[in-house]
Write an enzyme that holds these catalytic residues in place. Structure first.
Site, PDB file in Angstrom:
ATOM      1  N   TYR A   1      -2.932  18.160 -12.255  1.00  0.00           N
ATOM      2  CA  TYR A   1      -3.432  17.011 -11.486  1.00  0.00           C
ATOM      3  C   TYR A   1      -4.495  16.258 -12.285  1.00  0.00           C
ATOM      4  CZ  TYR A   1      -5.547  14.690  -7.315  1.00  0.00           C
ATOM      5  OH  TYR A   1      -6.036  13.805  -6.390  1.00  0.00           O
TER       6      TYR A   1
ATOM      7  N   VAL B   1       0.868  -1.186   0.000  1.00  0.00           N
ATOM      8  CA  VAL B   1       0.000   0.000   0.000  1.00  0.00           C
ATOM      9  C   VAL B   1       0.899   1.229   0.000  1.00  0.00           C
ATOM     10  CG1 VAL B   1      -1.814   1.268   1.224  1.00  0.00           C
ATOM     11  CG2 VAL B   1      -1.784  -1.248   1.307  1.00  0.00           C
TER      12      VAL B   1
HETATM   13  N1  LIG Z   1      -8.369  13.302  -0.308  1.00  0.00           N
HETATM   14  C1  LIG Z   1      -9.071  13.539  -1.384  1.00  0.00           C
HETATM   15  O1  LIG Z   1     -10.025  14.334  -1.372  1.00  0.00           O
HETATM   16  C2  LIG Z   1      -8.745  12.827  -2.677  1.00  0.00           C
HETATM   17  C3  LIG Z   1      -9.639  12.947  -3.746  1.00  0.00           C
HETATM   18  C4  LIG Z   1      -9.344  12.312  -4.953  1.00  0.00           C
HETATM   19  C5  LIG Z   1      -8.201  11.554  -5.069  1.00  0.00           C
HETATM   20  N2  LIG Z   1      -7.346  11.452  -4.007  1.00  0.00           N
HETATM   21  C6  LIG Z   1      -6.131  10.656  -4.194  1.00  0.00           C
HETATM   22  O2  LIG Z   1      -6.087   9.646  -3.213  1.00  0.00           O
HETATM   23  C7  LIG Z   1      -4.722   9.357  -2.891  1.00  0.00           C
HETATM   24  C8  LIG Z   1      -4.522   9.446  -1.395  1.00  0.00           C
HETATM   25  O3  LIG Z   1      -4.933  10.735  -0.983  1.00  0.00           O
HETATM   26  P1  LIG Z   1      -4.883  11.224   0.530  1.00  0.00           P
HETATM   27  O4  LIG Z   1      -5.953  12.227   0.666  1.00  0.00           O
HETATM   28  O5  LIG Z   1      -4.779  10.082   1.444  1.00  0.00           O
HETATM   29  O6  LIG Z   1      -3.502  12.033   0.469  1.00  0.00           O
HETATM   30  P2  LIG Z   1      -2.427  12.380   1.603  1.00  0.00           P
HETATM   31  O7  LIG Z   1      -1.730  13.622   1.139  1.00  0.00           O
HETATM   32  O8  LIG Z   1      -3.056  12.343   2.944  1.00  0.00           O
HETATM   33  O9  LIG Z   1      -1.431  11.131   1.477  1.00  0.00           O
HETATM   34  C9  LIG Z   1      -0.617  10.958   0.347  1.00  0.00           C
HETATM   35  C10 LIG Z   1       0.633  10.221   0.762  1.00  0.00           C
HETATM   36  O10 LIG Z   1       1.453  10.020  -0.413  1.00  0.00           O
HETATM   37  C11 LIG Z   1       2.809  10.178  -0.020  1.00  0.00           C
HETATM   38  N3  LIG Z   1       3.643  10.508  -1.164  1.00  0.00           N
HETATM   39  C12 LIG Z   1       3.673  11.673  -1.854  1.00  0.00           C
HETATM   40  N4  LIG Z   1       4.610  11.615  -2.820  1.00  0.00           N
HETATM   41  C13 LIG Z   1       5.167  10.378  -2.751  1.00  0.00           C
HETATM   42  C14 LIG Z   1       6.197   9.717  -3.473  1.00  0.00           C
HETATM   43  N5  LIG Z   1       6.859  10.328  -4.453  1.00  0.00           N
HETATM   44  N6  LIG Z   1       6.512   8.442  -3.130  1.00  0.00           N
HETATM   45  C15 LIG Z   1       5.874   7.825  -2.105  1.00  0.00           C
HETATM   46  N7  LIG Z   1       4.902   8.405  -1.373  1.00  0.00           N
HETATM   47  C16 LIG Z   1       4.560   9.671  -1.702  1.00  0.00           C
HETATM   48  C17 LIG Z   1       2.763  11.311   1.009  1.00  0.00           C
HETATM   49  O11 LIG Z   1       3.920  11.353   1.816  1.00  0.00           O
HETATM   50  C18 LIG Z   1       1.490  10.983   1.780  1.00  0.00           C
HETATM   51  O12 LIG Z   1       1.754  10.158   2.885  1.00  0.00           O
HETATM   52  C19 LIG Z   1      -3.879  10.342  -3.695  1.00  0.00           C
HETATM   53  O13 LIG Z   1      -3.428   9.713  -4.872  1.00  0.00           O
HETATM   54  C20 LIG Z   1      -4.856  11.445  -4.028  1.00  0.00           C
HETATM   55  O14 LIG Z   1      -4.488  12.149  -5.197  1.00  0.00           O
HETATM   56  C21 LIG Z   1      -7.599  12.064  -2.820  1.00  0.00           C
END
Ligand SMILES: NC(=O)c1ccc[n+]([C@@H]2O[C@H](COP(=O)([O-])OP(=O)(O)OC[C@H]3O[C@@H](n4cnc5c(N)ncnc54)[C@H](O)[C@@H]3O)[C@@H](O)[C@H]2O)c1
Length: 267
Positions: A173, A19
């Site tokens: 994005y 994950v």
């Molecule tokens: N939260 C939302 O509203 C939302 C909506 C649509 C899509 N998403 C997508 O869901 C996924 C998770 O989102 P979230 O809200 O939990 O985000 P978050 O920012 O809470 O967590 C993202 C994690 O990815 C890690 N990360 C970033 N760059 C990285 C890299 N190069 N290598 C390894 N790890 C890396 C960060 O350190 C962080 O722990 C993302 O892909 C995000 O784009 C989120």
């Protein structure tokens, strides 16, 4: 010419899900790790923030019932860097049971408009969201093929890919998350013969810190106005969908895009 009928292989009792994005304390990744561990998976909790994910893995390990054979390992990795991905998989191979599932959640937003986004920011957004998903898929899929029981890949797009921009991110994005959809379809098409499924989820607004801080109630209310369920989603609601997509129950679901957005988009 004889027609080979493919059979469904049961997953081994000892199996690993990787994950990514498990470092953020309030992120979706940690919820997914907890859910999959509760369902018997060993987990490689991967994140660019190695210290955070290692501490999280230690916390989950301490909560495992006595005598449990499951393992939870925190792995620091920049998913957009091939050498870092190779090193992460060397650890996963050495420390965990066979890889059966990959959940690509790590991603970064980009609030920049079309005239604000620089070449450097564009590359970073495409590299983490797009190339990172590809590099992790290549490495995990090789192991799944060697394992001989098929596998599950779940990628993360966003409803921003459909809207061309959203509550916290704009063109770069949207483009990167649309690329993840195409990547998923290619993965499903090319790896299906190995019993590997690939699906992509499109979350709507989920209550995490991806925007750099906790969502205020006012902001949540604004985001909820065009959602039939009249609220933003919670990380555990995304984890529930992912848990199904990595399970044996989803064996004939592949190449599909599933919104988890409270009904914001209907198609
Ligand atoms: N939260 C939302 O509203 C939302 C909506 C649509 C899509 N998403 C997508 O869901 C996924 C998770 O989102 P979230 O809200 O939990 O985000 P978050 O920012 O809470 O967590 C993202 C994690 O990815 C890690 N990360 C970033 N760059 C990285 C890299 N190069 N290598 C390894 N790890 C890396 C960060 O350190 C962080 O722990 C993302 O892909 C995000 O784009 C989120």
């Amino acid at each position: 010419m004889s027609l080979e009928i493919k059979t469904i292989q049961p997953f081994p009792a000892q199996r690993t899900a990787i994950v990514t994005g498990a470092g953020a304390e309030r992120g979706i990744g940690r919820r997914v790790v907890r859910k999959l561990v509760s369902e018997g998976w060993s987990v490689a909790a991967a994140d660019i923030d190695g210290a955070a994910t290692e501490a999280f893995a230690a916390e989950i390990t301490a909560e495992l019932p006595e005598g449990s054979t499951q393992k939870v390992v925190g792995v620091g990795v920049d998913i957009s860097d091939q050498a870092a991905v190779d090193a992460a998989f060397a650890r996963i191979d050495a420390e965990l049971p066979p890889v059966v599932a990959l959940v690509n959640l790590a991603g970064i937003p980009s609030p920049h408009s079309i005239f604000e986004i620089t070449s450097e920011i564009w590359d970073k957004v495409m590299n983490v969201n797009g190339k990172g998903t590809l590099l992790m898929t290549q490495a995990a899929a090789k192991r799944m093929i060697d394992g001989g029981v098929g596998g599950r890949i779940v990628n993360t797009s966003s409803i921003t890919a459909l809207d061309g921009g959203g509550t916290f991110s704009k063109t770069g994005y949207a483009a990167a998350k649309a690329a993840v959809q195409g990547l998923t379809r290619g993965t499903a098409r090319e790896l299906g013969k190995h019993g590997i499924t690939a699906n992509v989820i499109l979350p709507g607004p989920i209550d995490t810190d991806i925007m750099g801080g906790t969502l205020t109630d006012e902001r949540k209310a604004g985001m909820s106005s065009n959602i039939p369920l009249e609220r933003v989603g919670q990380p555990e609601e995304v984890a529930g969908l992912i848990s199904f997509l990595v399970s044996e129950d989803s064996s004939f679901v592949s190449g599909t895009s599933i919104n988890v957005d409270g009904g914001k988009h209907m198609h």
